[in-house]
Design a protein around this motif. Structure first.
Motif, PDB file in Angstrom:
ATOM      1  N   THR A 142      33.520  31.425  24.480  1.00  0.00           N
ATOM      2  CA  THR A 142      31.898  31.186  24.388  1.00  0.00           C
ATOM      3  C   THR A 142      31.219  31.621  25.143  1.00  0.00           C
ATOM      4  OG1 THR A 142      30.335  29.380  22.573  1.00  0.00           O
ATOM      5  CG2 THR A 142      31.612  28.826  24.865  1.00  0.00           C
ATOM      6  N   ARG A 143      30.212  31.329  25.524  1.00  0.00           N
ATOM      7  CA  ARG A 143      28.743  31.577  26.519  1.00  0.00           C
ATOM      8  C   ARG A 143      27.436  30.837  26.246  1.00  0.00           C
ATOM      9  NH1 ARG A 143      25.564  37.612  27.932  1.00  0.00           N
ATOM     10  NH2 ARG A 143      25.623  36.979  30.778  1.00  0.00           N
ATOM     11  N   THR A 144      27.511  30.267  27.041  1.00  0.00           N
ATOM     12  CA  THR A 144      25.951  29.920  27.344  1.00  0.00           C
ATOM     13  C   THR A 144      24.671  30.607  27.233  1.00  0.00           C
ATOM     14  OG1 THR A 144      26.217  29.208  29.582  1.00  0.00           O
ATOM     15  CG2 THR A 144      27.424  27.467  28.297  1.00  0.00           C
ATOM     16  N   ALA A 145      24.294  30.011  27.205  1.00  0.00           N
ATOM     17  CA  ALA A 145      22.820  30.690  26.660  1.00  0.00           C
ATOM     18  C   ALA A 145      22.048  30.960  28.140  1.00  0.00           C
ATOM     19  CB  ALA A 145      21.519  30.122  26.417  1.00  0.00           C
ATOM     20  N   PRO A 146      20.876  31.327  28.629  1.00  0.00           N
ATOM     21  CA  PRO A 146      20.607  31.181  29.754  1.00  0.00           C
ATOM     22  C   PRO A 146      19.156  30.155  30.245  1.00  0.00           C
ATOM     23  CG  PRO A 146      20.248  33.387  28.788  1.00  0.00           C
ATOM     24  CD  PRO A 146      20.562  32.748  27.705  1.00  0.00           C
ATOM     25  N   ASP A 147      18.943  30.060  31.771  1.00  0.00           N
ATOM     26  CA  ASP A 147      18.406  29.164  31.827  1.00  0.00           C
ATOM     27  C   ASP A 147      16.772  29.388  31.164  1.00  0.00           C
ATOM     28  OD1 ASP A 147      17.837  26.327  33.762  1.00  0.00           O
ATOM     29  OD2 ASP A 147      16.123  28.024  33.785  1.00  0.00           O
ATOM     30  N   VAL A 148      16.467  28.375  30.534  1.00  0.00           N
ATOM     31  CA  VAL A 148      15.199  28.419  30.214  1.00  0.00           C
ATOM     32  C   VAL A 148      13.575  29.490  30.961  1.00  0.00           C
ATOM     33  CG1 VAL A 148      15.805  26.803  28.134  1.00  0.00           C
ATOM     34  CG2 VAL A 148      14.287  25.941  30.695  1.00  0.00           C
ATOM     35  N   HIS A 149      14.253  29.062  31.716  1.00  0.00           N
ATOM     36  CA  HIS A 149      12.987  29.837  33.099  1.00  0.00           C
ATOM     37  C   HIS A 149      14.035  31.328  33.123  1.00  0.00           C
ATOM     38  CE1 HIS A 149      10.363  26.362  32.399  1.00  0.00           C
ATOM     39  NE2 HIS A 149      11.876  25.513  33.289  1.00  0.00           N
ATOM     40  N   ALA A 150      14.737  31.528  33.022  1.00  0.00           N
ATOM     41  CA  ALA A 150      15.553  32.680  33.538  1.00  0.00           C
ATOM     42  C   ALA A 150      14.752  34.081  32.666  1.00  0.00           C
ATOM     43  CB  ALA A 150      17.189  32.714  32.772  1.00  0.00           C
ATOM     44  N   GLN A 151      15.081  35.185  33.365  1.00  0.00           N
ATOM     45  CA  GLN A 151      14.242  36.188  33.501  1.00  0.00           C
ATOM     46  C   GLN A 151      15.754  37.743  32.807  1.00  0.00           C
ATOM     47  OE1 GLN A 151      11.500  37.428  36.178  1.00  0.00           O
ATOM     48  NE2 GLN A 151       9.640  35.910  35.397  1.00  0.00           N
ATOM     49  N   PRO A 152      16.094  37.155  31.850  1.00  0.00           N
ATOM     50  CA  PRO A 152      17.333  37.619  31.609  1.00  0.00           C
ATOM     51  C   PRO A 152      17.439  39.085  31.086  1.00  0.00           C
ATOM     52  CG  PRO A 152      17.008  36.943  29.513  1.00  0.00           C
ATOM     53  CD  PRO A 152      16.399  36.112  30.959  1.00  0.00           C
ATOM     54  N   GLU A 153      17.955  40.524  31.281  1.00  0.00           N
ATOM     55  CA  GLU A 153      17.818  41.397  31.538  1.00  0.00           C
ATOM     56  C   GLU A 153      17.983  42.278  30.072  1.00  0.00           C
ATOM     57  OE1 GLU A 153      19.584  44.421  34.011  1.00  0.00           O
ATOM     58  OE2 GLU A 153      18.050  43.289  35.513  1.00  0.00           O
ATOM     59  N   ARG A 154      18.840  41.306  29.457  1.00  0.00           N
ATOM     60  CA  ARG A 154      19.108  42.211  27.984  1.00  0.00           C
ATOM     61  C   ARG A 154      20.044  40.738  27.432  1.00  0.00           C
ATOM     62  NH1 ARG A 154      24.760  44.817  27.203  1.00  0.00           N
ATOM     63  NH2 ARG A 154      24.652  45.802  24.950  1.00  0.00           N
ATOM     64  N   LEU A 155      20.054  41.295  26.062  1.00  0.00           N
ATOM     65  CA  LEU A 155      20.358  39.662  24.559  1.00  0.00           C
ATOM     66  C   LEU A 155      20.950  40.719  24.024  1.00  0.00           C
ATOM     67  CD1 LEU A 155      20.916  36.805  23.944  1.00  0.00           C
ATOM     68  CD2 LEU A 155      18.808  37.367  22.268  1.00  0.00           C
ATOM     69  N   ARG A 156      22.450  40.712  23.498  1.00  0.00           N
ATOM     70  CA  ARG A 156      23.329  41.262  22.897  1.00  0.00           C
ATOM     71  C   ARG A 156      23.462  40.732  21.897  1.00  0.00           C
ATOM     72  NH1 ARG A 156      25.419  46.697  21.533  1.00  0.00           N
ATOM     73  NH2 ARG A 156      27.577  45.966  21.176  1.00  0.00           N
ATOM     74  N   PHE A 157      22.992  40.982  20.234  1.00  0.00           N
ATOM     75  CA  PHE A 157      24.163  39.533  19.135  1.00  0.00           C
ATOM     76  C   PHE A 157      24.204  40.498  17.729  1.00  0.00           C
ATOM     77  CE2 PHE A 157      19.221  39.264  18.726  1.00  0.00           C
ATOM     78  CZ  PHE A 157      19.228  39.530  17.218  1.00  0.00           C
ATOM     79  N   ALA A 158      24.904  40.006  16.918  1.00  0.00           N
ATOM     80  CA  ALA A 158      24.777  40.467  15.834  1.00  0.00           C
ATOM     81  C   ALA A 158      24.649  39.875  14.669  1.00  0.00           C
ATOM     82  CB  ALA A 158      26.136  40.905  15.786  1.00  0.00           C
ATOM     83  N   PHE A 159      23.721  39.627  13.207  1.00  0.00           N
ATOM     84  CA  PHE A 159      23.245  38.748  12.566  1.00  0.00           C
ATOM     85  C   PHE A 159      24.944  39.596  11.354  1.00  0.00           C
ATOM     86  CE2 PHE A 159      19.558  41.570  11.895  1.00  0.00           C
ATOM     87  CZ  PHE A 159      19.175  42.111  10.522  1.00  0.00           C
ATOM     88  N   ALA A 160      25.024  38.967  10.169  1.00  0.00           N
ATOM     89  CA  ALA A 160      25.622  38.733   8.999  1.00  0.00           C
ATOM     90  C   ALA A 160      25.685  37.886   7.827  1.00  0.00           C
ATOM     91  CB  ALA A 160      27.413  39.265   9.556  1.00  0.00           C
ATOM     92  N   SER A 161      25.713  38.295   6.886  1.00  0.00           N
ATOM     93  CA  SER A 161      24.975  37.169   6.553  1.00  0.00           C
ATOM     94  C   SER A 161      26.268  37.618   4.793  1.00  0.00           C
ATOM     95  CB  SER A 161      23.993  36.887   5.542  1.00  0.00           C
ATOM     96  OG  SER A 161      24.074  38.962   4.775  1.00  0.00           O
ATOM     97  N   CYS A 162      26.450  36.653   3.489  1.00  0.00           N
ATOM     98  CA  CYS A 162      26.620  36.742   2.454  1.00  0.00           C
ATOM     99  C   CYS A 162      29.047  37.553   2.363  1.00  0.00           C
ATOM    100  CB  CYS A 162      26.317  38.337   1.388  1.00  0.00           C
ATOM    101  SG  CYS A 162      24.226  37.172   1.202  1.00  0.00           S
ATOM    102  N   GLN A 163      29.802  36.640   2.352  1.00  0.00           N
ATOM    103  CA  GLN A 163      31.189  37.044   2.697  1.00  0.00           C
ATOM    104  C   GLN A 163      31.916  36.640   1.391  1.00  0.00           C
ATOM    105  OE1 GLN A 163      31.612  35.214   6.355  1.00  0.00           O
ATOM    106  NE2 GLN A 163      32.031  33.475   5.326  1.00  0.00           N
ATOM    107  N   ASP A 164      31.391  37.025   0.331  1.00  0.00           N
ATOM    108  CA  ASP A 164      31.914  37.022  -0.803  1.00  0.00           C
ATOM    109  C   ASP A 164      33.707  37.189  -0.736  1.00  0.00           C
ATOM    110  OD1 ASP A 164      32.732  35.988  -3.208  1.00  0.00           O
ATOM    111  OD2 ASP A 164      31.931  37.180  -4.312  1.00  0.00           O
TER     112      ASP A 164
END
Length: 550
Positions: A142-164
């Protein structure tokens, strides 16, 4: 080096515990007494449903598992609380353990475990696992989120749905594991409530739709029996929300799909059962534990100053679907309920982040279903809640919301759209972007030619549509301060074991410039796909099941 799951305990405390048993905090609050002394041994195969993590914060994450040696027949656990040890380490060998503890798997919650781990470093990778009895679970990452005051250069995520489950294999998840993501956003329809289909690619268990808690537990367990889904959960933290099929197709608040066949009392009992089973199988915090009919699903997560994820709930509080275009323009009609709308507006205006991402279930953009002058809509989408949609889109364009992008599921197709304050007026301002992602399996193998024959003529009359496609897969998003670049990743087939994956198209939204552009796309839909030549399976697709009305 400490041995695995070594929990140092003072001798006096150990003796006292052995004599009196343990008082452990129950997941729903209060304490339960775990009896000391000799107890029947636990069955073998406790971790059949795998492990998961979710809702990452800068200092923590939720860890999940469920003890279920006989998962498709109620779980197979003895009717007593069970101690489950957990640990979190910085390495996959668990030599650098940073947090560990004991949780309780309570039969009242299906022997599920939800551990809200805190005290971790921000923006860091961790490995975790559980132990019950003599068995150790598979490890997750797993991975924690950056600190709320951090300035991350990049965020990479996926989104998905509907897995009959019945519609095909979760081959897409096999590839998603290799994407190197910060998190996965799942936008609804995690399970499907349909009865077993004897002509499907694979079948649901049982004899009909789920109605009871036992039914929904078994249905969730069937879905988590898939190794590719379990691997995807173990690879990344998930941010989940639900749509309709977790309970009943096209339900709205306390109204089922078929009110003539489900009494109000029966549907309320079904909703209670479905919500509890959903919580039992998802990496959610205790704040989401259902309270009768209600479950707190909408929430907000922040990733430094780069992005906020506003997770919506478009089922629990909505008005019933309208029956006409005139009714769809009733100012009192709501998709979210007034409290959630107020929460959303306030959060969008005060997020303090460069991007505002809405994890949403059903399409915002106007979606005509018929070519020519006659407009026909599905009013289960935001097309049925037009005044509230216009109010929110006006707010998008007010200058008080930084770079809103709506991430949507439900359609079993990809629809990439500009969001306008008035979709019927091409001159109205563009105020945001919507990326509607395709399904993991729902709809089965697509009829690509038929889809484009139907929707290409409508697209010519819908200038806010930028791209459409109906192949299966997911969307990967790379976010920087300057732009959001999205990659549509599609598989060749959901009816084969070795389906390849490739990028069908890429889309870009630039910071400060509302809307979305197609950055690249394949010249032809099948240019890099191997045509499927196997047997054709019956697929029950709900996308045109809800009445379409002018």
């Amino acid at each position: 080096m400490s041995p695995p799951f070594a929990f140092p305990v003072r001798r006096r405390r150990l003796v006292a515990s052995a004599a009196a048993g343990l008082l452990l905090l129950r997941p729903e609050g209060g304490f339960t007494h775990v009896r000391a002394g000799v107890q029947e041994p636990l069955p073998a195969g406790l971790f059949t449903l795998g492990v998961a993590s979710g809702d990452p914060l800068p200092d923590g994450v939720v860890l999940w598992t469920r003890l279920a040696p006989d998962p498709l027949r109620g779980g197979g656990m003895p009717d007593r609380p069970v101690q489950v040890e957990w640990e979190v380490a910085e390495d996959d060998g668990f030599r650098q353990v940073r947090r560990r503890g004991v949780a309780i798997a309570d039969p009242a919650l299906g022997h599920s475990v939800h551990v809200d781990v805190r005290g971790l470093r921000a923006g860091a990778y961790y490995h975790y696992r559980f132990r019950a009895g003599a068995e150790i679970s598979p490890a997750g990452r797993t991975r924690t989120a950056p600190d709320v005051h951090a300035q991350p250069e990049r965020l990479r995520f996926a989104f998905a749905s509907c897995q009959d489950y019945q519609a095909g294999q979760y081959t897409a998840y096999r590839h998603l594991v290799d994407e190197e993501l910060d998190f996965v956003a799942f936008l609804g329809d995690y399970i499907y409530e349909g009865a077993p289909n004897p002509n499907a690619f694979r079948r649901h268990d049982g004899v009909g739709e789920p109605y009871t808690l036992a039914d929904y537990r078994n249905r969730h367990a069937r879905y988590k029996s898939d190794p590719d889904l379990r691997a995807a959960h173990a690879a990344y933290p998930w941010i989940v929300t639900l749509d309709d099929h977790e309970i009943d197709n096209n339900w709205a608040d306390e109204v089922p799909r078929d009110p003539a066949l489900q009494t109000p009392e029966a549907f309320r009992a079904r909703r209670v059962a479905a919500f509890q089973a959903y919580y039992e199988h998802m990496p959610l915090r205790r704040s989401a534990l259902p309270q009768g009919l209600d479950m707190q699903v909408y929430r907000r997560l922040r990733f430094g100053d780069l992005a906020s994820v506003h997770v919506l709930d478009t089922r629990q509080y909505r008005s019933d679907q309208p029956g006409s275009l005139e009714a769809a323009q009733d100012p009192a009609r709501t998709m979210t309920g007034p409290h959630q709308e107020e929460w959303l507006v306030h959060g969008l205006g005060t997020s303090g982040t460069r991007w505002n991402l809405l994890a949403n279930q059903v399409m915002w953009a106007q979606n005509d279903r018929r070519a020519g002058p006659e407009a026909v809509f599905s009013f289960d989408n935001w097309d049925g809640y037009r005044v509230q949609r216009r109010r929110l889109l006006d707010y998008f364009g007010s200058g008080r919301v930084q770079n809103p992008v709506v991430l949507t599921g439900d359609r079993h197709c990809t629809w990439v759209c500009d969001l306008r304050t008035d979709f019927d007026d091409p001159a109205s301002p563009v105020v945001g972007a919507e990326l509607t992602g395709t399904s993991i399996t729902s709809g089965g193998n697509p009829d690509i030619a038929g889809f484009h024959a139907t929707y290409d003529p409508i697209m010519a009359d819908s200038p806010h549509w930028k791209y459409i496609d109906n192949r299966r897969g997911y969307v990967v998003c790379d976010v920087t301060a300057e732009r959001l670049l999205s990659h549509l990743r599609v598989v060749d087939s959901v009816w084969t074991d070795d389906a390849a994956i490739h990028t069908a198209a890429e889309f870009v939204t630039e910071a400060g410039r509302p809307g979305v552009q197609v950055a690249s796309q394949e010249a032809r839909p099948l240019a890099r796909s191997t045509p499927y030549a196997g047997p054709i399976y019956d697929v029950h697709d709900d996308q045109d099941a809800f009445p379409l009305r002018a």
